[in-house]
Motif scaffolding. Structure first.
Motif, PDB file in Angstrom:
ATOM      1  N   GLY A  90       0.798  -1.223   0.000  1.00 53.92           N
ATOM      2  CA  GLY A  90       0.000   0.000   0.000  1.00 53.92           C
ATOM      3  C   GLY A  90       0.831   1.273   0.000  1.00 53.92           C
ATOM      4  N   ALA A  91       2.153   1.144   0.009  1.00 55.23           N
ATOM      5  CA  ALA A  91       3.023   2.329   0.082  1.00 55.23           C
ATOM      6  C   ALA A  91       3.008   3.101  -1.231  1.00 55.23           C
ATOM      7  N   ASP A  92       3.298   4.386  -1.159  1.00 56.24           N
ATOM      8  CA  ASP A  92       3.433   5.211  -2.361  1.00 56.24           C
ATOM      9  C   ASP A  92       4.851   5.184  -2.890  1.00 56.24           C
ATOM     10  N   LEU A  93       5.771   4.795  -2.020  1.00 58.55           N
ATOM     11  CA  LEU A  93       7.174   4.672  -2.427  1.00 58.55           C
ATOM     12  C   LEU A  93       7.856   3.719  -1.453  1.00 58.55           C
ATOM     13  N   VAL A  94       8.538   2.708  -2.009  1.00 58.53           N
ATOM     14  CA  VAL A  94       9.284   1.758  -1.184  1.00 58.53           C
ATOM     15  C   VAL A  94      10.746   1.850  -1.612  1.00 58.53           C
ATOM     16  N   LEU A  95      11.577   2.417  -0.755  1.00 60.10           N
ATOM     17  CA  LEU A  95      12.973   2.654  -1.132  1.00 60.10           C
ATOM     18  C   LEU A  95      13.821   1.403  -0.919  1.00 60.10           C
ATOM     19  N   PRO A  96      14.710   1.105  -1.872  1.00 56.01           N
ATOM     20  CA  PRO A  96      15.633  -0.027  -1.694  1.00 56.01           C
ATOM     21  C   PRO A  96      16.752   0.370  -0.734  1.00 56.01           C
ATOM     22  N   ASP A  97      16.486   0.206   0.557  1.00 51.66           N
ATOM     23  CA  ASP A  97      17.405   0.705   1.580  1.00 51.66           C
ATOM     24  C   ASP A  97      18.559  -0.272   1.835  1.00 51.66           C
ATOM     25  N   GLY A  98      18.238  -1.498   2.194  1.00 43.47           N
ATOM     26  CA  GLY A  98      19.289  -2.434   2.604  1.00 43.47           C
ATOM     27  C   GLY A  98      20.196  -2.842   1.458  1.00 43.47           C
ATOM     28  N   ILE A  99      21.498  -2.949   1.740  1.00 49.17           N
ATOM     29  CA  ILE A  99      22.459  -3.375   0.712  1.00 49.17           C
ATOM     30  C   ILE A  99      22.114  -4.790   0.246  1.00 49.17           C
ATOM     31  N   GLY A 100      21.549  -5.604   1.162  1.00 44.91           N
ATOM     32  CA  GLY A 100      21.162  -6.969   0.811  1.00 44.91           C
ATOM     33  C   GLY A 100      20.129  -7.017  -0.311  1.00 44.91           C
ATOM     34  N   LEU A 101      19.283  -5.996  -0.373  1.00 39.90           N
ATOM     35  CA  LEU A 101      18.280  -5.958  -1.446  1.00 39.90           C
ATOM     36  C   LEU A 101      18.952  -5.726  -2.785  1.00 39.90           C
ATOM     37  N   LEU A 102      20.002  -4.875  -2.781  1.00 39.73           N
ATOM     38  CA  LEU A 102      20.739  -4.607  -4.020  1.00 39.73           C
ATOM     39  C   LEU A 102      21.467  -5.859  -4.482  1.00 39.73           C
ATOM     40  N   ILE A 103      22.020  -6.598  -3.509  1.00 43.10           N
ATOM     41  CA  ILE A 103      22.741  -7.829  -3.845  1.00 43.10           C
ATOM     42  C   ILE A 103      21.756  -8.849  -4.419  1.00 43.10           C
ATOM     43  N   ALA A 104      20.609  -8.997  -3.774  1.00 44.79           N
ATOM     44  CA  ALA A 104      19.585  -9.926  -4.281  1.00 44.79           C
ATOM     45  C   ALA A 104      19.168  -9.539  -5.686  1.00 44.79           C
ATOM     46  N   SER A 105      19.002  -8.238  -5.907  1.00 45.13           N
ATOM     47  CA  SER A 105      18.594  -7.750  -7.222  1.00 45.13           C
ATOM     48  C   SER A 105      19.648  -8.063  -8.282  1.00 45.13           C
ATOM     49  N   LYS A 106      20.909  -7.899  -7.911  1.00 48.70           N
ATOM     50  CA  LYS A 106      22.002  -8.153  -8.842  1.00 48.70           C
ATOM     51  C   LYS A 106      22.038  -9.641  -9.218  1.00 48.70           C
ATOM     52  N   ILE A 107      21.975 -10.503  -8.218  1.00 48.21           N
ATOM     53  CA  ILE A 107      22.027 -11.951  -8.458  1.00 48.21           C
ATOM     54  C   ILE A 107      20.882 -12.378  -9.373  1.00 48.21           C
ATOM     55  N   LYS A 108      19.715 -11.814  -9.117  1.00 48.87           N
ATOM     56  CA  LYS A 108      18.537 -12.216  -9.890  1.00 48.87           C
ATOM     57  C   LYS A 108      18.329 -11.367 -11.144  1.00 48.87           C
TER      58      LYS A 108
END
Ligand code: UDP
Length: 195
Positions: free
Chosen positions: A58-76
């Motif tokens: 329901g958020a209007d903006l969800v920021l990719p804060d954690g470095i782990g999210l960036l790593i997950a994004s890169k791998i996938k």
């Protein structure tokens, strides 16, 4: 608006600059906008907490804060652009508020902490208006009074520092009653600004 899903949790595909521009637009809007900054712990919590997942959806903006999210994004190969932390984003917003004489309300932290944080914020971002503040150790019975205090202050920005996922659920629960342009969950920022 482009989002990616990490373990089912939606995250905006957005750079720091794009996030800031969007937030400035939100400040000109007429309805409350909800901003969350999840880290991998929250993504894991949302696996077993349907309510939390719905709140983030329901958020209007969800920021990719954690470095782990960036790593997950890169791998996938999901395509998140860069890390956008809640603290950096808050810093930019506070700068903007200083320039444009906008107001904030700081909710959260132990009794006394928000006072120190707001004093430091006033010094660090000249021109900013501290519309109000309240500590984060209240009972449910006190919430009507706190909401009335926020609404009397009518801040442009409400920073909610109750820890995740409490702050996200709190914002979601009271979104229709809150008189502000942006409500943002920013965890331990109150402690950071209190130094
Ligand atoms: N906090 C609060 N009320 C609560 C629980 C936490 O105001 O009921 C505050 C706490 O004092 C701290 C902030 O929330 O200033 C962030 O807490 P924590 O570090 O546990 O959360 P995280 O940053 O890990 O989300």
């Amino acid at each position: 608006r482009k989002q990616v899903r990490i373990l089912g949790v939606p995250i905006d595909m957005i750079s720091q600059e794009e996030a800031f521009q969007k937030l400035v637009l939100f400040l000109e809007g007429s309805s409350i906008k909800k901003i969350y900054t999840p880290n991998p712990e929250i993504v894991m919590l949302a696996q077993e907490d349907q309510r939390l997942l719905k709140v983030i959806e329901g958020a209007d903006l969800v920021l990719p804060d954690g470095i782990g999210l960036l790593i997950a994004s890169k791998i996938k190969g999901l395509g998140l652009k860069e890390r956008v932390t809640g603290v950096d984003t808050m810093d930019r917003l506070l700068n903007y508020c200083g320039d444009k004489k906008r107001s904030i309300y700081l909710l959260g932290g132990k009794p006394g902490t928000a006072e120190i944080a707001c004093k430091n914020i006033e010094q660090q971002y000249p021109g900013i208006k501290i519309a109000g503040l309240h500590h984060g150790y209240f009972q449910e019975a006190d919430e009507n009074e706190i909401i009335a205090d926020i609404n009397a202050a009518a801040p442009d920005l409400l920073f909610v520092c109750l820890g995740a996922p409490k702050q996200e659920k709190w914002i979601d629960r009271y979104q229709d009653q809150l008189n502000c342009k942006i409500a943002m969950g920013v965890g331990g920022s109150v402690d950071i600004y209190a130094g």
